[in-house]
Each structure stands twice: as C-alpha cells, then as structure tokens.
Design a protein around this motif. Structure first.
Motif, PDB file in Angstrom:
ATOM      1  N   LYS A 151     -35.237 -15.378  34.737  1.00 60.98           N
ATOM      2  CA  LYS A 151     -35.623 -16.163  35.923  1.00 60.98           C
ATOM      3  C   LYS A 151     -36.057 -15.234  37.052  1.00 60.98           C
ATOM      4  O   LYS A 151     -37.010 -15.532  37.784  1.00 60.98           O
ATOM      5  CB  LYS A 151     -34.448 -17.027  36.397  1.00 60.98           C
ATOM      6  CG  LYS A 151     -33.975 -18.053  35.386  1.00 60.98           C
ATOM      7  CD  LYS A 151     -34.974 -19.168  35.241  1.00 60.98           C
ATOM      8  CE  LYS A 151     -34.453 -20.297  34.390  1.00 60.98           C
ATOM      9  NZ  LYS A 151     -35.476 -21.317  34.145  1.00 60.98           N
ATOM     10  N   LYS A 189     -39.679 -15.056  38.859  1.00 62.55           N
ATOM     11  CA  LYS A 189     -39.785 -15.185  40.322  1.00 62.55           C
ATOM     12  C   LYS A 189     -40.611 -14.034  40.894  1.00 62.55           C
ATOM     13  O   LYS A 189     -41.508 -14.228  41.725  1.00 62.55           O
ATOM     14  CB  LYS A 189     -38.366 -15.161  40.902  1.00 62.55           C
ATOM     15  CG  LYS A 189     -38.293 -15.196  42.399  1.00 62.55           C
ATOM     16  CD  LYS A 189     -38.345 -16.613  42.898  1.00 62.55           C
ATOM     17  CE  LYS A 189     -38.156 -16.705  44.387  1.00 62.55           C
ATOM     18  NZ  LYS A 189     -38.551 -18.030  44.883  1.00 62.55           N
ATOM     19  N   TYR A 249     -29.483 -12.985  44.894  1.00 61.70           N
ATOM     20  CA  TYR A 249     -29.033 -14.231  44.256  1.00 61.70           C
ATOM     21  C   TYR A 249     -27.731 -13.991  43.509  1.00 61.70           C
ATOM     22  O   TYR A 249     -27.595 -12.976  42.814  1.00 61.70           O
ATOM     23  CB  TYR A 249     -30.083 -14.732  43.239  1.00 61.70           C
ATOM     24  CG  TYR A 249     -31.464 -14.848  43.822  1.00 61.70           C
ATOM     25  CD1 TYR A 249     -31.820 -15.947  44.609  1.00 61.70           C
ATOM     26  CD2 TYR A 249     -32.394 -13.839  43.634  1.00 61.70           C
ATOM     27  CE1 TYR A 249     -33.080 -16.035  45.181  1.00 61.70           C
ATOM     28  CE2 TYR A 249     -33.661 -13.922  44.195  1.00 61.70           C
ATOM     29  CZ  TYR A 249     -33.996 -15.013  44.970  1.00 61.70           C
ATOM     30  OH  TYR A 249     -35.245 -15.092  45.534  1.00 61.70           O
ATOM     31  N   THR A 268     -23.450 -21.401  43.679  1.00 67.99           N
ATOM     32  CA  THR A 268     -24.594 -21.196  42.792  1.00 67.99           C
ATOM     33  C   THR A 268     -25.854 -21.930  43.277  1.00 67.99           C
ATOM     34  O   THR A 268     -26.879 -21.913  42.602  1.00 67.99           O
ATOM     35  CB  THR A 268     -24.249 -21.693  41.374  1.00 67.99           C
ATOM     36  OG1 THR A 268     -23.860 -23.066  41.473  1.00 67.99           O
ATOM     37  CG2 THR A 268     -23.122 -20.890  40.762  1.00 67.99           C
ATOM     38  N   SER A 269     -25.757 -22.585  44.466  1.00 68.46           N
ATOM     39  CA  SER A 269     -26.867 -23.465  44.846  1.00 68.46           C
ATOM     40  C   SER A 269     -28.170 -22.721  45.154  1.00 68.46           C
ATOM     41  O   SER A 269     -29.255 -23.213  44.837  1.00 68.46           O
ATOM     42  CB  SER A 269     -26.469 -24.385  46.001  1.00 68.46           C
ATOM     43  OG  SER A 269     -25.802 -23.665  46.983  1.00 68.46           O
ATOM     44  N   TYR A 270     -28.065 -21.521  45.738  1.00 70.36           N
ATOM     45  CA  TYR A 270     -29.298 -20.804  46.098  1.00 70.36           C
ATOM     46  C   TYR A 270     -30.032 -20.323  44.834  1.00 70.36           C
ATOM     47  O   TYR A 270     -31.258 -20.424  44.737  1.00 70.36           O
ATOM     48  CB  TYR A 270     -28.963 -19.625  47.028  1.00 70.36           C
ATOM     49  CG  TYR A 270     -30.169 -19.003  47.688  1.00 70.36           C
ATOM     50  CD1 TYR A 270     -31.022 -19.758  48.504  1.00 70.36           C
ATOM     51  CD2 TYR A 270     -30.462 -17.653  47.504  1.00 70.36           C
ATOM     52  CE1 TYR A 270     -32.135 -19.178  49.109  1.00 70.36           C
ATOM     53  CE2 TYR A 270     -31.565 -17.064  48.108  1.00 70.36           C
ATOM     54  CZ  TYR A 270     -32.399 -17.829  48.904  1.00 70.36           C
ATOM     55  OH  TYR A 270     -33.496 -17.250  49.504  1.00 70.36           O
ATOM     56  N   LEU A 324     -29.896 -21.719  41.973  1.00 70.77           N
ATOM     57  CA  LEU A 324     -30.463 -22.913  41.336  1.00 70.77           C
ATOM     58  C   LEU A 324     -31.775 -23.297  42.037  1.00 70.77           C
ATOM     59  O   LEU A 324     -32.797 -23.533  41.395  1.00 70.77           O
ATOM     60  CB  LEU A 324     -29.460 -24.070  41.392  1.00 70.77           C
ATOM     61  CG  LEU A 324     -29.969 -25.403  40.837  1.00 70.77           C
ATOM     62  CD1 LEU A 324     -30.299 -25.295  39.349  1.00 70.77           C
ATOM     63  CD2 LEU A 324     -28.945 -26.523  41.053  1.00 70.77           C
ATOM     64  N   LYS A 325     -31.727 -23.295  43.367  1.00 70.54           N
ATOM     65  CA  LYS A 325     -32.901 -23.730  44.137  1.00 70.54           C
ATOM     66  C   LYS A 325     -34.065 -22.738  43.983  1.00 70.54           C
ATOM     67  O   LYS A 325     -35.198 -23.136  43.732  1.00 70.54           O
ATOM     68  CB  LYS A 325     -32.492 -23.842  45.617  1.00 70.54           C
ATOM     69  CG  LYS A 325     -33.594 -24.222  46.566  1.00 70.54           C
ATOM     70  CD  LYS A 325     -33.016 -24.521  47.956  1.00 70.54           C
ATOM     71  CE  LYS A 325     -34.099 -24.503  49.020  1.00 70.54           C
ATOM     72  NZ  LYS A 325     -34.350 -23.183  49.592  1.00 70.54           N
ATOM     73  N   GLU A 326     -33.781 -21.474  44.119  1.00 68.76           N
ATOM     74  CA  GLU A 326     -34.860 -20.477  44.169  1.00 68.76           C
ATOM     75  C   GLU A 326     -35.288 -19.957  42.795  1.00 68.76           C
ATOM     76  O   GLU A 326     -36.438 -19.617  42.601  1.00 68.76           O
ATOM     77  CB  GLU A 326     -34.414 -19.282  45.034  1.00 68.76           C
ATOM     78  CG  GLU A 326     -34.292 -19.622  46.508  1.00 68.76           C
ATOM     79  CD  GLU A 326     -35.637 -19.964  47.147  1.00 68.76           C
ATOM     80  OE1 GLU A 326     -36.612 -19.250  46.887  1.00 68.76           O
ATOM     81  OE2 GLU A 326     -35.694 -20.961  47.904  1.00 68.76           O
ATOM     82  N   ASN A 362     -34.156 -21.532  39.812  1.00 65.30           N
ATOM     83  CA  ASN A 362     -33.930 -22.554  38.793  1.00 65.30           C
ATOM     84  C   ASN A 362     -32.962 -22.034  37.723  1.00 65.30           C
ATOM     85  O   ASN A 362     -33.133 -22.258  36.534  1.00 65.30           O
ATOM     86  CB  ASN A 362     -35.261 -22.996  38.178  1.00 65.30           C
ATOM     87  CG  ASN A 362     -35.106 -24.236  37.333  1.00 65.30           C
ATOM     88  OD1 ASN A 362     -34.179 -25.021  37.569  1.00 65.30           O
ATOM     89  ND2 ASN A 362     -35.961 -24.406  36.337  1.00 65.30           N
ATOM     90  N   LYS A 382     -29.275 -21.874  36.029  1.00 59.68           N
ATOM     91  CA  LYS A 382     -28.058 -22.654  35.839  1.00 59.68           C
ATOM     92  C   LYS A 382     -27.422 -22.199  34.536  1.00 59.68           C
ATOM     93  O   LYS A 382     -28.116 -22.043  33.529  1.00 59.68           O
ATOM     94  CB  LYS A 382     -28.458 -24.142  35.719  1.00 59.68           C
ATOM     95  CG  LYS A 382     -27.358 -25.111  36.030  1.00 59.68           C
ATOM     96  CD  LYS A 382     -27.943 -26.519  36.058  1.00 59.68           C
ATOM     97  CE  LYS A 382     -26.963 -27.618  36.315  1.00 59.68           C
ATOM     98  NZ  LYS A 382     -25.591 -27.459  36.043  1.00 59.68           N
TER      99      LYS A 382
END
Ligand code: UD1
Length: 332
Positions: free
Chosen positions: A244, A248, A258, A302-304, A306-308, A310, A312
C-alpha cells in the motif's frame, strides 16, 4: 516497479519481498546477513517462483550502493536495514547510532546521486514513547526508553528534513506495532540468533521444546490480567502494508507517517493462552519482575492508514499463533 529492499533478507523484508512479487513488482535485495541469511532469499524464490537479484553488502557502504543503483533501474527503496535488539542497544548505544543512522544517510545520499526519489522506511511505534494509547499519527513523538528507539525517531527526523529540503523526495514512514507470525508455507519466518528478545519467538521455542520456560516480564501492570498489552500484527499483513505504501508513493509526492497495527491490544497472557489453545501445546511460563523500559499498553489508531493507504489487517491472533508455530516446527 523495481523496488530495492535494504535489509531485505530479514524477517519483515523477506515477507515484503514475497508480497511485492505477488503484486507484480520486481525486487532487488541488499543485505549483509548480519541478522539474516541468504537461505531466506532462496525461500522467497521458492515461494514466488521468481529469481531475485541480491547483493551481499553493508548498506553503510556507499561504493556498494552506487554499484547496485548503477546495475538496476530502481524506482523505490524500502529501508529495513538496521539493528533492532532493544537490550543490546542499551549496552552498546554507539554501535546502534553508528549503524542505524549511517545506513540511512548512505542510502539517502546514494539515492540522490542515482536520481531515486522514493523511500519507505521501517519505523516503529516506539517513536511515540510512553503516551496514552491508542497511538495516533498526529501525536507528538515521545521520549524513547532506549537507544534503538531513539535511532528510529532520529531516522524519521532525518528523512523528514531531507524531504523538506528536496521537493522531489517522497517519504513514507511506517510505524510498525508488534509483527509476529510467519508465511503460511512455513518457509520464512522470524529466526533470531541466540536467545530471543521478543515475545513470540520465545513462546514458539518453549512450545517446540527448544527452551524450557518463558519468563513473563511483570504481572502487576494496570491491565485486566496484570501483563502488558501490545498490538500484534501478522507479518503478512504488515508486508501488505508496504505494498500500500509503494502504491501511495507512486502517485503522491508526500512525506508522511502511518501506523501499521490492528488497533487491538492483547496481553502477554492472552497471547500465550491463545498459542497453547490453537496449537494444542503447553507453554511453560513463570511471571517475574518487569523488564526495564516496557510500557503497560501499546496499540494503534488505524484510521489514518485506512483512510490514506486503504490499509486494513485481515489476519487474526489465532492465525498469527498457528503460523508462528508452523514455522518453528518446520525449521527447528
Ligand atoms: C520492542 C520494541 C519495539 C520493537 C520490537 C521489535 C520498545 C519499547 N519496543 O517491542 O520498538 O519494534 O521490540 O524488536 O523499544 N515479553 C515477555 N517475555 C519475553 C519477551 C517479551 O514477557 O521473553 C513481554 C514484554 O514485556 C512485552 C511483550 O512481551 O510486554 C512484547 O515484548 P517484545 O516482543 O519484546 O516487543 P516490545 O517490547 O513491545
């Protein structure tokens, strides 16, 4: 993309090599085998059916790096090369600063000479220090409890400053939580030299009869069962996080950090009990005093990621325990 893996024969590097190849990338490995062996590259070749260009060299050695950049059309570097034993870093701090910082400087300087502008760095949740979890990327970095941790924090700073000075340089800092487990084939996994420092290799060795007893450091932490909680992440999920990051870095010119974790904390006793249960094996342990420098709980927000990115995770703690045991049984 052609990705240079500095320290690519090691535990995380070898799993990342497999996933990069599976995703259609080409990998080149440079490693001095100080904490790994050429056999792991052979195993990656067996798993993927692809042959890998590899160089035995110290990543501090700029002449060796120049040759690698000259002979390969590298698009991106993933930097795993570094010393990582926390206890040893406290006894031999200069060795850790010299090795880890010099390695990073040599890489970044040779990348600049070769016109390579993308780097993914193996950082660690240790850069957060002792704060209240969950750890979020927007938190300020904290006080590290050992020189190893400070080298990670400093290397993040060095790369961030280099990116500020060079608008072309793209940097992804991946803050690993606690990687454990192994490839499901049992061909590659964590294979520490000597007595393991980390929990999972120790648990596996006790279960496999290589060592007599696990010592659990501290039973009086302010956690539900008194033992420390960590965010254990399957090494294959962690490796996929690097894919990922590479995706990016291909499209965005950034310098950003991250978290790579699951967001869940498990205690030492929960991990040991899960290991026993899923593998149907006893793990003999005793609880002793705390280990200096350990914090009671550490897990990711873990939200950032996931958002930036993807990103998981999908693998469970049970799979982590099964794959770790499978690896040791096949490679005792
Ligand atoms: C440490 C580093 C981390 C590094 C990681 C991998 C710090 C604060 N943490 O994580 O940066 O990325 O190693 O090298 O620098 N435990 C036992 N018995 C054992 C071994 C461990 O009870 O024999 C316990 C520890 O007290 C801890 C948990 O298991 O609570 C996990 O320990 P470990 O696997 O060593 O990882 P960390 O210390 O979390």
């Amino acid at each position: 993309m052609v990705v240079l893996l500095a320290g690519g024969a090691g535990y995380i590097g070898s799993h990342t090599a497999v996933e990069l190849i599976n995703a259609g990338h080409e990998v080149v490995i440079v490693d001095d085998y100080s904490n790994s062996c050429p056999e792991s590259i052979k195993r990656v070749e067996e798993i993927t059916g692809k042959s890998i260009a590899s160089y035995e060299a110290d990543v501090k050695d700029k002449a060796a790096l120049r040759k690698i950049f000259a002979e390969n059309d590298i698009d991106c570097v993933i930097h795993f090369a570094g010393l990582k034993a926390v206890g040893e870093s406290t006894r031999l701090p200069a060795k850790y600063y010299r090795n880890n910082i010099d390695t990073t400087l040599s890489l970044i300087e040779c990348m600049k000479e070769a016109g390579v502008t993308k780097i993914v760095f193996s950082s660690s949740a240790t850069v957060y220090g002792d704060q209240k979890p969950p750890y979020v990327e927007t938190m300020p970095k904290g006080e590290c409890s050992n020189p190893y941790g400070w080298t990670k924090s400093m290397m993040e700073q060095i790369l961030t400053d280099c990116a500020k000075a060079d608008p072309e340089l793209t940097v992804v800092l991946l803050r690993y939580f606690n990687p454990i487990g192994a490839h499901s084939s049992g061909k590659i996994g964590e294979d520490p030299q000597g007595i393991p420092n980390n929990l999972m290799p120790y648990v596996s060795q006790v279960a496999a009869g290589v060592r007599e007893q696990l010592t659990i450091f501290g039973g009086d932490y302010p956690t539900p069962d008194g033992t420390c909680r960590r965010d254990y992440i399957h090494v294959v999920d962690l490796a996929l996080g690097h894919i990922k990051a590479v995706e990016k870095i291909l499209k965005d010119n950034i310098c950003d950090a991250y978290n790579l974790g699951t967001g869940k904390g498990y205690s030492v006793l929960e991990l040991v009990n899960t290991f026993s249960k899923v593998n149907n094996v006893d793990v003999n342990y005793k609880i002793v005093e705390r280990r200096p420098g350990d914090i009671d709980a550490c897990y990711a927000d873990t939200s950032y990621a996931l958002k930036e990115l993807n990103f998981k995770t999908t693998k469970t703690i049970e799979e982590m325990c099964k794959d770790a045991y499978n690896f040791i049984l096949k490679n005792k």
